[in-house]
Design an enzyme around this catalytic site. Structure first.
Site, PDB file in Angstrom:
ATOM      1  N   HIS A  54       1.025 101.749  11.277  1.00  0.00           N
ATOM      2  CA  HIS A  54       0.853 102.235   9.906  1.00  0.00           C
ATOM      3  C   HIS A  54       1.958 101.728   8.978  1.00  0.00           C
ATOM      4  O   HIS A  54       1.695 101.321   7.841  1.00  0.00           O
ATOM      5  CB  HIS A  54       0.814 103.762   9.880  1.00  0.00           C
ATOM      6  CG  HIS A  54      -0.429 104.333  10.492  1.00  0.00           C
ATOM      7  ND1 HIS A  54      -1.695 104.020  10.030  1.00  0.00           N
ATOM      8  CD2 HIS A  54      -0.613 105.182  11.523  1.00  0.00           C
ATOM      9  CE1 HIS A  54      -2.598 104.661  10.754  1.00  0.00           C
ATOM     10  NE2 HIS A  54      -1.963 105.375  11.667  1.00  0.00           N
ATOM     11  N   HIS A  65      -4.246  78.771 -38.670  1.00  0.00           N
ATOM     12  CA  HIS A  65      -3.517  78.623 -37.398  1.00  0.00           C
ATOM     13  C   HIS A  65      -4.421  77.942 -36.365  1.00  0.00           C
ATOM     14  O   HIS A  65      -4.999  78.629 -35.518  1.00  0.00           O
ATOM     15  CB  HIS A  65      -3.089  79.999 -36.890  1.00  0.00           C
ATOM     16  CG  HIS A  65      -2.000  79.962 -35.866  1.00  0.00           C
ATOM     17  ND1 HIS A  65      -2.197  79.712 -34.533  1.00  0.00           N
ATOM     18  CD2 HIS A  65      -0.664  80.150 -35.993  1.00  0.00           C
ATOM     19  CE1 HIS A  65      -1.057  79.780 -33.877  1.00  0.00           C
ATOM     20  NE2 HIS A  65      -0.105  80.042 -34.741  1.00  0.00           N
ATOM     21  N   ASP A 115      -7.498 101.350  12.240  1.00  0.00           N
ATOM     22  CA  ASP A 115      -6.375 101.802  11.413  1.00  0.00           C
ATOM     23  C   ASP A 115      -6.004 100.775  10.341  1.00  0.00           C
ATOM     24  O   ASP A 115      -5.666 101.133   9.207  1.00  0.00           O
ATOM     25  CB  ASP A 115      -5.144 102.084  12.278  1.00  0.00           C
ATOM     26  CG  ASP A 115      -5.200 103.432  12.981  1.00  0.00           C
ATOM     27  OD1 ASP A 115      -6.043 104.259  12.598  1.00  0.00           O
ATOM     28  OD2 ASP A 115      -4.396 103.651  13.907  1.00  0.00           O
ATOM     29  N   HIS A 152      -8.636 107.268   9.168  1.00  0.00           N
ATOM     30  CA  HIS A 152      -9.938 107.205   9.840  1.00  0.00           C
ATOM     31  C   HIS A 152     -11.091 107.339   8.839  1.00  0.00           C
ATOM     32  O   HIS A 152     -12.099 106.635   8.933  1.00  0.00           O
ATOM     33  CB  HIS A 152     -10.047 108.292  10.907  1.00  0.00           C
ATOM     34  CG  HIS A 152      -9.027 108.167  11.990  1.00  0.00           C
ATOM     35  ND1 HIS A 152      -8.842 109.120  12.970  1.00  0.00           N
ATOM     36  CD2 HIS A 152      -8.106 107.198  12.244  1.00  0.00           C
ATOM     37  CE1 HIS A 152      -7.858 108.739  13.781  1.00  0.00           C
ATOM     38  NE2 HIS A 152      -7.405 107.580  13.352  1.00  0.00           N
TER      39      HIS A 152
END
Length: 459
Positions: free
Chosen positions: A288, A362, A265, A79
């Site tokens: 959940h 290189h 939630d 919450h």
């Protein structure tokens, strides 16, 4: 939504009782520094341990979301996390003197009100936003929960619930703009079915539950003796059941209040991804457990995304601060600045120019940054993370122990800016660091590897 990170402007406190423990608890909100995220500090313990709100610290998802680190827990976080995210707060410190957050009225409303009073302070760092570029789907076979995340210009969330219940009908809730959370979602309360209460009590949960902080749905007839038992559990003189099957004549704030609370939630649980989501999420039958399972799948995708690099942002460590920690010097100092640094990750920047000496050989006429030097640059950024764990980093040297699973995806050329992102695979122990690193140029992944190194004190 602000493009920059935000924290609160001033501290504030709130008190209440835990839903599952019934413990009295006090929370104090304090401003958090850039890139620190949401952190809980257990001020009731001598060590004052810090637990970050992140998926790595998930412990329990049965009826609530619980965080745990080194046997220290913080439970019923969802919450508050929803209120923080929907207030567009990125960084905040939450001091707590109990293992569980207060349930208050069973919603996020009071949390949102307190955070509003704190005010908002904009910070000089880009907000961490995960932009959804293609549709992502997840289905949980055990719970039959479905998650569909689609591209969108802003965060949107649709939730559908179906409990196959005689008293709680199928319903849905929508949030089309995160700024509507306070007025339309935050005051939706948690709920439970009467037949679940006995099981929850046997599990040692809902010790602080009452009819002021939860909606109780009753599907079957209940005899007077059982009503008396319930009255004792909820500390009520008299308990009644409405025709709609709601205990003690509690009035719903909305016809779809349970669906709105499930939407709340989902937001709270997804906060553990540590990124604001720019996308449209559609969820059926959330809970959940499935929320966290989806969040973990989504987090794996997020980790493949390039970090946002803003050259105008003040770095966590500039080149001079880097040289105070690392013994490397030009031409072998291959990190220019550190833009993010936490307990488990680091982001470093390397600006590649034609002036680099290695380009002379290189390759002449076709300059390409050697892959071994990309690995070395990544290791130097990782060295900052490792050396940040000791008090006097200048007295230590970092040594490679292992390089594994190296993949070079794209050439790195003069003019490129490489963003190195490394995260711990396991906690740092005895000065040994095992991490997974990625290198990006723009949004393209150019290299990745697993690195293991150890720091040793200079004799």
């Amino acid at each position: 939504m602000s493009k920059f990170q935000q924290t609160i402007n001033q501290s504030n406190s709130i008190s209440g009782y835990g839903l599952h423990t019934a413990n009295e608890v006090k929370l104090t909100f304090k401003p958090g520094p850039i890139n620190s995220g949401i952190k809980f500090i257990r001020v009731d313990l001598v060590e004052k341990p810090i637990i970050k709100a992140c998926l790595d610290n998930i412990s329990v998802t049965n009826r609530r979301t619980e965080l745990k680190k080194n046997d220290v827990i913080i439970q019923t976080t969802e919450h508050l996390l929803a209120a923080i995210i929907c207030a567009n707060i990125d960084n905040i410190i939450v001091e707590i003197d109990s293992p569980e957050l207060p349930i208050l009225d069973g919603s996020s409303k009071i949390y949102s009100e307190v955070l509003k009073k704190c005010g908002i302070q904009q910070q000089k760092a880009r907000k961490k936003i995960f932009k959804v570029n293609k549709t992502f789907k997840y289905f949980d076979e055990e719970t039959e929960s479905e998650y569909i995340l689609e591209p969108s210009n802003e965060f949107k969330l649709d939730v559908k619930i179906d409990y196959n219940s005689k008293v709680l009908n199928k319903s849905d809730a929508k949030l089309n703009n995160i700024n509507d959370f306070y007025d339309k979602i935050s005051n939706a309360r948690t709920f439970v079915f009467l037949h679940e209460i006995k099981e929850l009590i046997e599990q040692g949960l809902i010790k602080g539950g009452n009819l002021n902080n939860a909606i109780v749905f009753v599907e079957d007839k209940i005899n007077p003796k059982d009503l008396s038992k319930l009255a004792k559990i909820f500390d009520k003189k008299d308990i009644k059941i409405k025709q709609k099957g709601i205990l003690n004549n509690v009035e719903l704030r909305y016809d779809n209040e349970p669906a709105r609370h499930k939407l709340l939630d989902v937001i709270g649980d997804l906060a553990l991804c540590e990124n604001h989501i720019q996308g449209h999420l559609k969820v059926t039958k959330p809970g959940h457990k499935s929320n966290i399972a989806f969040a973990k799948k989504l987090n794996k995708i997020m980790k493949k995304e390039a970090p946002i690099y803003d050259p105008n942002q003040i770095p966590i460590k500039d080149i001079n601060q880097i040289m105070e920690m690392l013994p490397h010097r030009p031409p072998f100092l291959l990190i220019d600045k550190i833009t993010e640094l936490s307990d488990n990750h680091v982001v470093g920047i390397k600006n590649v120019t034609i002036n680099e000496e290695f380009f002379n050989g290189h390759f002449p006429g076709a300059p390409v940054m050697p892959g071994v030097l990309q690995i070395e640059a990544m290791a130097q950024a990782g060295g900052i993370l490792l050396l940040s764990t000791v008090s006097e980093p200048k007295n230590y040297l970092t040594y490679f122990m292992k390089i594994d699973k190296v993949k070079f995806k794209q050439k790195v050329l003069p003019g490129d800016t490489i963003v190195f992102k490394s995260e711990l695979i396991s906690p740092i122990r005895r000065g040994i660091c095992h991490m997974f690193g990625q290198a990006f140029v723009g949004e393209k992944l150019v290299m990745e590897a697993e690195l293991m190194a150890q720091i040793k004190k200079i004799n």
